[in-house]
Design a protein around this motif. Structure first.
Motif, PDB file in Angstrom:
ATOM      1  N   ALA A 269       0.855  -1.192   0.000  1.00  0.00           N
ATOM      2  CA  ALA A 269       0.000   0.000   0.000  1.00  0.00           C
ATOM      3  C   ALA A 269       0.884   1.233   0.000  1.00  0.00           C
ATOM      4  O   ALA A 269       1.576   1.513   0.976  1.00  0.00           O
ATOM      5  N   GLY A 270       0.868   1.977  -1.105  1.00  0.00           N
ATOM      6  CA  GLY A 270       1.663   3.188  -1.196  1.00  0.00           C
ATOM      7  C   GLY A 270       3.137   2.890  -1.042  1.00  0.00           C
ATOM      8  O   GLY A 270       3.714   2.056  -1.745  1.00  0.00           O
ATOM      9  N   ALA A 271       3.786   3.584  -0.112  1.00  0.00           N
ATOM     10  CA  ALA A 271       5.220   3.403   0.100  1.00  0.00           C
ATOM     11  C   ALA A 271       5.548   2.132   0.864  1.00  0.00           C
ATOM     12  O   ALA A 271       6.725   1.785   1.010  1.00  0.00           O
ATOM     13  N   PHE A 272       4.543   1.415   1.349  1.00  0.00           N
ATOM     14  CA  PHE A 272       4.759   0.219   2.165  1.00  0.00           C
ATOM     15  C   PHE A 272       4.759  -1.035   1.304  1.00  0.00           C
ATOM     16  O   PHE A 272       3.878  -1.217   0.451  1.00  0.00           O
ATOM     17  N   ASP A 273       5.736  -1.902   1.553  1.00  0.00           N
ATOM     18  CA  ASP A 273       5.759  -3.190   0.868  1.00  0.00           C
ATOM     19  C   ASP A 273       4.689  -4.121   1.423  1.00  0.00           C
ATOM     20  O   ASP A 273       4.238  -5.031   0.731  1.00  0.00           O
TER      21      ASP A 273
ATOM     22  N   VAL B 100       6.018  -3.519   6.363  1.00  0.00           N
ATOM     23  CA  VAL B 100       7.391  -3.476   5.862  1.00  0.00           C
ATOM     24  C   VAL B 100       7.555  -2.191   5.076  1.00  0.00           C
ATOM     25  O   VAL B 100       6.762  -1.902   4.161  1.00  0.00           O
ATOM     26  N   PHE B 101       8.570  -1.399   5.437  1.00  0.00           N
ATOM     27  CA  PHE B 101       8.856  -0.141   4.747  1.00  0.00           C
ATOM     28  C   PHE B 101      10.327  -0.125   4.371  1.00  0.00           C
ATOM     29  O   PHE B 101      11.201  -0.141   5.239  1.00  0.00           O
ATOM     30  N   LYS B 102      10.582  -0.144   3.060  1.00  0.00           N
ATOM     31  CA  LYS B 102      11.952  -0.141   2.546  1.00  0.00           C
ATOM     32  C   LYS B 102      12.791  -1.224   3.221  1.00  0.00           C
ATOM     33  O   LYS B 102      13.872  -0.979   3.752  1.00  0.00           O
ATOM     34  N   SER B 103      12.237  -2.430   3.223  1.00  0.00           N
ATOM     35  CA  SER B 103      12.894  -3.641   3.741  1.00  0.00           C
ATOM     36  C   SER B 103      13.049  -3.658   5.255  1.00  0.00           C
ATOM     37  O   SER B 103      13.754  -4.508   5.796  1.00  0.00           O
ATOM     38  N   VAL B 104      12.428  -2.719   5.934  1.00  0.00           N
ATOM     39  CA  VAL B 104      12.455  -2.717   7.401  1.00  0.00           C
ATOM     40  C   VAL B 104      11.075  -3.143   7.910  1.00  0.00           C
ATOM     41  O   VAL B 104      10.073  -2.469   7.644  1.00  0.00           O
ATOM     42  N   GLY B 105      11.021  -4.266   8.592  1.00  0.00           N
ATOM     43  CA  GLY B 105       9.778  -4.667   9.228  1.00  0.00           C
ATOM     44  C   GLY B 105       9.557  -3.842  10.481  1.00  0.00           C
ATOM     45  O   GLY B 105      10.486  -3.566  11.241  1.00  0.00           O
ATOM     46  N   PHE B 106       8.321  -3.442  10.706  1.00  0.00           N
ATOM     47  CA  PHE B 106       8.053  -2.572  11.848  1.00  0.00           C
ATOM     48  C   PHE B 106       6.689  -2.900  12.434  1.00  0.00           C
ATOM     49  O   PHE B 106       5.840  -3.547  11.805  1.00  0.00           O
ATOM     50  N   SER B 107       6.480  -2.438  13.651  1.00  0.00           N
ATOM     51  CA  SER B 107       5.155  -2.512  14.267  1.00  0.00           C
ATOM     52  C   SER B 107       4.991  -1.343  15.215  1.00  0.00           C
ATOM     53  O   SER B 107       5.970  -0.831  15.785  1.00  0.00           O
TER      54      SER B 107
END
Length: 694
Positions: free
Chosen positions: A285-289, A380-387
């Motif tokens: 979605a958008g910038a998010f993988d 996931v944003f630019k190969s960084v998983g986050f929460s």
């Protein structure tokens, strides 16, 4: 429930399955013909032998996991049901009943360091009924018929001599009943720490239906744009964290520390709860993988962490022992070593408290209100998983709140008439010069008195996580951080002996697969390290005129490091590993070597150990020098004149009649500075697991 019948049936079942499997070259999960039902599981035997104590665990466990896929129906593209049944028998309570079963405990002795470490039997202390030197006539002591000197042990006796080395001699000692609650009910806390022998042997066969470990329904509803919502409803585990041993974000489900302290796999020690989970999966979605939104609601009754109870092989921080000792003090009275500080000749005298003067009165478990839940944004944003995480729930750890009505043991049953204060010519009962209406067995509020109710306060958590790979370092990193509000901590500067504080916790983890050619030229080794930090943001540490410290009795800032080293041999069927952890504040560590042998697809054998090192337990202010019963307990810096009444605070920052901190010991608050590693210095063990998976 008949324990012998259960034991025979369970033993026969386990023996039969192991016997049959020995003649089976390969047994796999069972699948229905149409492939919609799958059943698999395991049987295992776990034996722990503890140095100087013998068998601490002889567990036989069976677990069956199943999943059933249903035909899509209506709005749902996928519908399935999953369940896990688990049953356990722990023979330690039968094989080693002298340490942990119905024959455990013995007689005990109170100690008086002010009298040259004089030891006196339980219930026969210098401060007890019949001592003519007690002010006010004295109403100390308890009934040895209902609270006898049998089946007891000194709390934290496993850690050695708890006497401190200060000028004022020994610290406090409490004594706990050790036998299961159906054998000896003293100190058992109803609905919280009150397990019978059968419930200790068979921990899943309780009112909480632990045998039905998990059962939930999964349903997925798709949308035309490719997004979907997954619903999961039922008893389940919600895993929000990525850490081992110590949890930062992974706190939705409580934990069962009675299995093996902090060392049991979280998958096996989490306590599943009835939870409704809705997860919206937006995909890219958008910038998010990838982007997902999860909402959770706990609809099952509140369940706290299982800390173990007094007398169990594993009760983390030895809190179960302390809580049971305090429960017995409230219900029946008790002996406490080195408590009385001001009596002649030397103070620090063993004291026989009457009932309802100190201890734990009630356990207030939160009532079911369907008011626990939270949400998580994960992606996931630019190969960084986050929460990003939010959770509003009740603390899974107990808080001891003082400020409950107690009796005054200094108000005796008879005193000479000449001792009556002016204006009170008739004194058939003992009296309190500050309040002649304070009569024996009268319960009223008194500041700084170590008498408590157990509460589980509401806690709000806001946090987040990130995981990413750094290619030049060939390493993966994990970061978690959580801020909580509403937690409560022991505070000896406050009249109710606790304060609330915000807390910041974080962890940074590092994982790398690397070659060590000298050890194995063909396979990499797994290296994994973690650093945990905890910061009590509203920590109070007050220096008294004597140079001693009162206030919070836990570290303001503390750090724990862990490291895992694991190899892979014999086509990844032989896995040697070493896990270490070190608590900087407690100056205590653990090393746990093990060899995991995957014999074939069905059989697994794990042999290892768990060994502690370092100093472990620490001294803390035990509030003996607070002035709970003026003028009888007046400390040297807080001693108001008998006719003058209460005075302002004794020193800046100290509450009126607060502790002055000059007499310190390990019990009861040093356990917080010791932490779960330092408080388990006696739990050095050799361990063997044999598991058959089908």
């Amino acid at each position: 429930m008949n324990s012998q019948w259960l034991f025979k049936r369970w033993s026969r079942f386990v023996t039969t399955v192991f016997f049959l499997s020995a003649f089976t070259s390969s047994v796999s999960a069972w699948n229905s013909k149409d492939g919609t039902l799958e059943v698999h599981g395991f049987l295992d035997s776990t034996t722990h032998a503890r140095l100087d104590y013998g068998i601490s665990k002889q567990r036989m466990r069976g677990q069956v996991e199943w999943s059933k896929i249903f035909k899509p129906n209506g709005l749902f593209s996928e519908i399935s049901m999953h369940g896990t049944l688990r049953a356990t028998y722990d023979g330690a309570y039968d094989l080693n009943d002298d340490e942990f079963g119905d024959s455990s405990g013995s007689n005990v002795f109170g100690r008086s360091s002010g009298l040259g470490n004089l030891e006196t039997p339980w219930g026969m202390s210098p401060v007890s009924a019949g001592n003519p030197n007690l002010p006010g006539g004295g109403n100390f002591g308890f009934n040895l018929t209902t609270n006898p000197d049998t089946g007891l042990k000194r709390v934290s006796s496993e850690l050695g001599n708890s006497n401190n080395n200060g000028a004022f001699g020994g610290g406090l000692d409490f004594y706990t009943p050790t036998r299961p609650c159906n054998v000896d009910s003293r100190g058992c806390l109803p609905g919280y720490m009150d397990a019978t022998e059968n419930e200790l042997r068979f921990p899943e066969f309780t009112d909480d239906l632990g045998v039905l470990r998990e059962i939930y329904i999964d349903a997925t509803m798709p949308f035309d744009n490719g997004d979907e919502i997954n619903f999961r409803v039922g008893r389940q585990q919600i895993v929000w964290g990525r850490t081992d041993l110590f949890r930062v974000l992974d706190v939705v489900n409580p934990n069962d520390f009675s299995i093996q302290n902090i060392y049991e796999e979280l998958e096996d020690s989490r306590v599943p709860l009835g939870i409704f989970s809705a997860e919206y999966r937006a995909g890219g979605a958008g910038a998010f993988d990838d982007l997902n939104f999860q909402l959770i609601w706990n609809f099952e009754k509140f369940r706290p962490n299982n800390l173990g109870q007094g007398g169990q092989p594993y009760n983390i921080l030895l809190a179960g022992d302390l809580f049971r000792a305090l429960g017995n003090c409230w219900d029946n009275g008790c002996t406490v070593s080195n408590f009385a500080t001001g009596l002649v000749p030397g103070g620090n005298l063993s004291t026989d408290f009457p009932a309802h003067m100190i201890g734990i009165r009630n356990v207030n478990l939160p009532k079911w209100k369907a008011d626990q839940g939270g949400f998580r944004i994960e992606g996931v944003f630019k190969s960084v998983g986050f929460s990003l995480n939010f959770l509003s729930s009740y603390s899974q750890l107990p808080s001891l709140r003082g400020g409950i009505p107690t009796t005054n043991g200094f108000v005796g049953t008879t005193i000479p008439a000449a001792g009556c204060p002016v204006g009170f010519p008739l004194c058939p009962l003992g009296f309190n010069p500050f309040d002649p209406t304070d009569v024996p067995n009268l319960e009223r509020l008194r500041g700084f008195e170590p008498a408590f109710d157990v509460h589980f306060p509401r806690v709000n958590l806001i946090g987040g996580s990130a995981d990413f790979y750094v290619d030049p370092l060939k390493s993966a990193f994990r970061v978690e951080v959580a801020h909580t509000s509403g937690e409560e901590f022991a505070d000896t500067s406050q009249r109710r002996l606790f304060s609330e504080s915000n807390v910041l916790r974080w962890v940074v983890g590092w994982d790398r697969q690397t070659y060590i050619r000298a050890l194995n030229p063909n396979r990499t080794f797994l290296l994994s390290a973690q650093i945990f930090g905890q910061h009590i943001l509203d920590h109070k540490d007050i220096t008294t005129p004597f140079g001693s410290q009162i206030g919070f009795q836990d570290h303001k800032d503390n750090f724990i490091g862990t490291f895992l080293f694991q190899g892979f041999y014999m086509n990844d069927r032989l896995l040697p590993r070493v896990i270490t952890a070190y608590d900087i504040g407690a100056q205590a560590g653990v090393i746990a070597p093990a060899i995991d042998w995957l014999v074939n697809d069905n059989w697994r054998v794990t042999f290892g150990g768990n060994f502690k090192f370092g100093t472990g337990h620490r001294e803390a202010d035990d509030a003996r020098t607070s002035n709970s019963f003026p003028p009888f307990t007046a400390g040297p810096a807080c001693n108001p004149a008998a006719a003058g009444g209460p005075t302002p605070g004794c020193f800046p920052g100290g509450g009126e009649f607060s502790s002055i901190g000059i007499r310190r010991g390990f019990e009861p608050l040093g356990r917080f500075k010791s932490g779960p590693i330092g408080m388990a210095q006696h739990e050095d063990e050799i361990q063997l697991l044999v598991r058959y998976r089908f």
